[in-house]
Design a protein around this motif. Sequence first.
Motif, PDB file in Angstrom:
ATOM      1  N   PRO A   1      37.904  -7.048 -43.666  1.00  0.00           N
ATOM      2  CA  PRO A   1      36.705  -6.625 -43.495  1.00  0.00           C
ATOM      3  C   PRO A   1      36.386  -5.409 -43.162  1.00  0.00           C
ATOM      4  O   PRO A   1      35.132  -4.837 -43.358  1.00  0.00           O
ATOM      5  CB  PRO A   1      35.881  -7.846 -42.971  1.00  0.00           C
TER       6      PRO A   1
ATOM      7  N   GLN B   1      29.132  -4.437 -45.540  1.00  0.00           N
ATOM      8  CA  GLN B   1      28.351  -5.853 -45.489  1.00  0.00           C
ATOM      9  C   GLN B   1      27.370  -6.049 -45.110  1.00  0.00           C
ATOM     10  O   GLN B   1      26.845  -5.433 -43.904  1.00  0.00           O
ATOM     11  CB  GLN B   1      29.659  -6.992 -44.881  1.00  0.00           C
ATOM     12  N   LYS B   2      26.303  -6.739 -45.812  1.00  0.00           N
ATOM     13  CA  LYS B   2      25.020  -6.843 -45.148  1.00  0.00           C
ATOM     14  C   LYS B   2      24.247  -7.973 -45.703  1.00  0.00           C
ATOM     15  O   LYS B   2      24.571  -8.531 -46.797  1.00  0.00           O
ATOM     16  CB  LYS B   2      24.122  -5.409 -45.349  1.00  0.00           C
ATOM     17  N   SER B   3      23.615  -8.753 -44.896  1.00  0.00           N
ATOM     18  CA  SER B   3      22.738  -9.975 -45.162  1.00  0.00           C
ATOM     19  C   SER B   3      21.400  -9.615 -45.428  1.00  0.00           C
ATOM     20  O   SER B   3      20.811  -8.755 -44.719  1.00  0.00           O
ATOM     21  CB  SER B   3      22.962 -11.107 -44.441  1.00  0.00           C
TER      22      SER B   3
ATOM     23  N   ASP C   1      24.344 -12.456 -49.134  1.00  0.00           N
ATOM     24  CA  ASP C   1      25.311 -11.639 -48.479  1.00  0.00           C
ATOM     25  C   ASP C   1      25.844 -10.684 -49.577  1.00  0.00           C
ATOM     26  O   ASP C   1      26.341 -10.828 -50.597  1.00  0.00           O
ATOM     27  CB  ASP C   1      26.508 -12.342 -48.100  1.00  0.00           C
TER      28      ASP C   1
ATOM     29  N   PHE D   1      28.361  -7.226 -50.360  1.00  0.00           N
ATOM     30  CA  PHE D   1      29.791  -6.815 -49.776  1.00  0.00           C
ATOM     31  C   PHE D   1      30.054  -5.619 -50.918  1.00  0.00           C
ATOM     32  O   PHE D   1      29.659  -5.665 -52.014  1.00  0.00           O
ATOM     33  CB  PHE D   1      30.795  -7.595 -50.071  1.00  0.00           C
TER      34      PHE D   1
ATOM     35  N   ASN E   1      37.754 -11.007 -50.035  1.00  0.00           N
ATOM     36  CA  ASN E   1      37.464 -10.282 -48.765  1.00  0.00           C
ATOM     37  C   ASN E   1      38.253 -11.342 -47.848  1.00  0.00           C
ATOM     38  O   ASN E   1      38.300 -12.537 -47.869  1.00  0.00           O
ATOM     39  CB  ASN E   1      35.952 -10.634 -48.501  1.00  0.00           C
TER      40      ASN E   1
END
Length: 274
Positions: free
Chosen positions: A72, A77-79, A126, A128, A152
Motif C-alpha cells: 500500500p 488511497q482515500k475513502s 474506497d 485506490f 493491493n
Amino acid sequence: MFERIKKSYFLRQVGVSIKNNIFTFCYFKEDKTPEFFSIKMEGKNELLSVLENTFGRMNNFNQYQWVASISPHYIWQKSIVFPNYIEKQERLQQALFLLESELPVALEDIWFDINEKFFVQSIRMDLFAIQQEKVKSYVNQFQPIKITVLDNKIYAIKRAFTYLIPPDIFSNECLEKSIFVYQDSQSVIVIAETAQQLIILEKISQKITALVSEFCQQYELLPTQVFLFQDDINQEDSYPENWFIVETPLPFIPLGNALWAKDKIVNKGGVNEY
C-alpha cells in the motif's frame, strides 16, 4: 483489484510473491486444499522448467491466472462516505473528480480501483490509484510470469486472515471491532475499518503492541479483537488478552493472492488465543 487482462477461462488461479529472489506460489487443488512451493530464481530457463513440471507446458501455463499484490506504500488511497440515497452514477462522478483534483498525474497515466461497502445509512467508497509506470516496474520482476491481476496487499492480507481464522472467532459482523496486523522482516501493516474509512498504516518493523496502541489512540479505535500474523519474526513475550496469534505453514501473502475472488473457499483456521 488492478486487472491487467481479462480472459473468460483460466485453468487455475495461482498466487505468487517474490522476495530476495525467491518466488513463492500458492494455489488450490480441485478439492479446495491449498498447495505451495518456492523456487530460488537462478535463471529464467530453470524457473520455466519447474513451472512447466508443475503447471504443464507453456500453452497451458499462459492460461493460468497469476495474482500478485503490491505494498500500500505505492498506492494512493482515500475513502468517501455518501448517504445511501446517492445514485451510483453520481458517486462515480464524484470519485473521478476527486482523483483528477488530488492526484498529480493525469487519469490516463494511472490505474485506479473503486470498492464500495454498504451500511444501514451510508455507503463508504474506497478509492485506490497507482501510477502505471510503478505497475510496469513491479510486475516486470515476475518475468517470465505474466501477472494477470495486481492487487493491493492489504486485501491479500485480509483474505488470508479471513481464510485462516475460524468463524467462531471472527465473522464479518465483528469487522469494525477488529484490527489486522501483518509483520515480516521488512515492515508492519496494520488494517482497520470503520463505517467512515479504511485505515491503513505501514511502518518498518518495530514493537507491535506499542505500534497498535498508538494506532488505536490516533484513530480513536476500541477494538475487541486484534489478529496478528508474524512471518519469521520473533514474537514478543506477551500480548494483551484480546490478541489472537494466527499461525500457518502456508505462505501468507501468496495464500491471500490465491484467494482473490474466491469467496467460497473456507478453512478451519489456526489461531492461538492470548
